[in-house]
Scaffold this motif. Structure first.
Motif, PDB file in Angstrom:
ATOM      1  N   LEU A 295      63.624  60.364  11.121  1.00  0.00           N
ATOM      2  CA  LEU A 295      63.470  61.570  11.954  1.00  0.00           C
ATOM      3  C   LEU A 295      63.308  62.836  11.118  1.00  0.00           C
ATOM      4  O   LEU A 295      62.808  63.848  11.619  1.00  0.00           O
ATOM      5  CB  LEU A 295      64.688  61.732  12.871  1.00  0.00           C
TER       6      LEU A 295
ATOM      7  N   ARG B  30      67.518  51.546  23.086  1.00  0.00           N
ATOM      8  CA  ARG B  30      68.377  52.682  22.732  1.00  0.00           C
ATOM      9  C   ARG B  30      69.142  53.198  23.950  1.00  0.00           C
ATOM     10  O   ARG B  30      68.691  53.052  25.092  1.00  0.00           O
ATOM     11  CB  ARG B  30      67.557  53.811  22.097  1.00  0.00           C
TER      12      ARG B  30
ATOM     13  N   TYR C 239      70.380  58.422  16.962  1.00  0.00           N
ATOM     14  CA  TYR C 239      69.344  57.621  16.312  1.00  0.00           C
ATOM     15  C   TYR C 239      69.938  56.814  15.168  1.00  0.00           C
ATOM     16  O   TYR C 239      69.587  55.663  14.946  1.00  0.00           O
ATOM     17  CB  TYR C 239      68.244  58.558  15.812  1.00  0.00           C
TER      18      TYR C 239
ATOM     19  N   SER D 104      69.705  62.388  15.108  1.00  0.00           N
ATOM     20  CA  SER D 104      69.792  62.378  16.569  1.00  0.00           C
ATOM     21  C   SER D 104      68.642  63.153  17.191  1.00  0.00           C
ATOM     22  O   SER D 104      67.874  63.849  16.510  1.00  0.00           O
ATOM     23  CB  SER D 104      71.119  63.007  17.026  1.00  0.00           C
TER      24      SER D 104
ATOM     25  N   THR E  19      61.680  58.200  23.872  1.00  0.00           N
ATOM     26  CA  THR E  19      62.152  56.985  23.188  1.00  0.00           C
ATOM     27  C   THR E  19      60.990  56.167  22.653  1.00  0.00           C
ATOM     28  O   THR E  19      61.018  55.666  21.532  1.00  0.00           O
ATOM     29  CB  THR E  19      63.000  56.126  24.137  1.00  0.00           C
TER      30      THR E  19
ATOM     31  N   LEU F 168      59.485  57.521  19.308  1.00  0.00           N
ATOM     32  CA  LEU F 168      60.321  57.647  18.112  1.00  0.00           C
ATOM     33  C   LEU F 168      59.865  56.681  17.020  1.00  0.00           C
ATOM     34  O   LEU F 168      59.355  55.594  17.314  1.00  0.00           O
ATOM     35  CB  LEU F 168      61.784  57.352  18.476  1.00  0.00           C
TER      36      LEU F 168
END
Length: 333
Positions: free
Chosen positions: A198, A277, A298, A303, A329, A332
């Motif tokens: 991320l 998730r 995450y 996160s 989601t 990601l």
């Protein structure tokens, strides 16, 4: 059959009957032939607190010294060692390591089938779910001989997908102290974890223009700055398209920032599942009746935060956030 919880290392008061089919979980470890008990091979001789060195425990965020607990042969409970978290405020679990040298792994699990197997440090480890708590308690076990095995037990009652996290991190170090195990990576106690995926993601790409249109938001997002005094990552905002009333804009922040440290995340929450998730949804976190936000853990240090609301109808405050969760989601890394 013995009425006993597989996670008894972590939950001694539990008790349940495991599956009836017999299985043997293979590994490459072999027993030592009459090994002398020295400081170098205490772990190989069956001492559970020698399965991690103080440096390895510290690298895992655990207390440097574990606490020994004798076994209970009549209950098929192996001698064990418990390492608590070095940081008492950590949301991760402690580590229980059992080391048995007088009965088999198949006896310990009452013939239960492993959920899956994986290799850590050159040894084959089997995953077992606890029959009482299901996936919330995780046991990783490897055979040392026909009558010897090591079992690592950890848990996470907030997010089952993280139940094995600590055990998996410890397994390569533990393997290095067992016959047939590979040398472990050099432990490091650096407080700065490696960047997560991320860290390099542009938050504005976590919702496509088409998806923004489906949410009745502007297709052209605007970057948002995080709060530098809290080391918060930046984000993105999609403006609402219904004027001064009705739905609010959608804010999205993503990066290397613990989910638990976002503001207004200490109140009641609802788990919302999207794919593999689990998000935590906070309805009315600021007691205004118009705001809703959701956070995704995450990883331990990364996160995502979503925030929106509705100015006129509190019942619709979470509508945009709920609709955005599966979209984000899916985008990601």
């Amino acid at each position: 059959m013995r009425a006993r919880s597989l996670g008894v290392l972590a939950v001694l008061a539990s008790g349940a009957v495991l599956g009836a089919c017999t299985t043997t979980v293979g590994g490459t470890a072999q027993p030592l032939e009459n090994p002398p008990t020295t400081s170098q091979n205490r772990a190989a001789a069956g001492e559970p607190c020698a399965l991690l060195t103080p440096e390895e425990a510290a690298a895992l965020g655990l207390s440097e010294r574990g606490e020994f607990r004798p076994g209970e042969p009549s209950r098929l409970v192996p001698p064990a060692c418990t390492w608590t978290r070095a940081d008492p405020d950590s949301d991760l679990d402690s580590l229980d390591a059992g080391f048995e040298t007088s009965f088999s792994l198949a006896e310990y699990v009452d013939g239960a089938e492993p959920v899956k197997t994986a290799e850590f440090g050159g040894l084959t480890w089997a995953y077992f779910a606890d029959p009482i708590t299901g996936g919330s308690v995780c046991t990783l076990a490897t055979e040392v001989s026909d009558t010897s095995f090591v079992a690592l037990t950890t848990s996470n009652f907030d997010d089952e997908s993280k139940a094995c996290e600590v055990a998996e991190q410890a397994a390569p170090y533990v393997s290095s102290h067992l016959p047939g195990g590979e040398p472990a990576p050099e432990p490091t106690t650096s407080s700065a974890p490696p960047p997560s995926p991320l860290a390099s993601v542009d938050p504005c790409t976590l919702l496509t223009p088409q998806q923004a249109g489906q949410l009745r938001l502007s297709r052209s997002p605007e970057p948002l700055d995080g709060l530098p005094e809290y080391d918060q990552p930046g984000g993105c905002q999609w403006q609402d398209t219904d004027g001064d009333a009705g739905g609010k804009a959608l804010d999205l922040y993503a990066g290397d920032y613990p989910a638990e440290e976002w503001p207004l995340t200490d109140g009641p929450s609802e788990d919302v599942r999207a794919g593999e998730r689990t998000w935590k949804l906070f309805d009315d976190p600021d007691d205004t009746g118009v705001t809703c936000q959701a956070t995704l853990r995450y990883s331990e240090n990364a996160s995502v935060l979503l925030r929106s609301g509705h100015l006129d109808d509190p019942a619709k405050a979470c509508a945009t956030v709920r609709a955005a969760i599966p979209m984000v989601t899916g985008n990601l890394p």
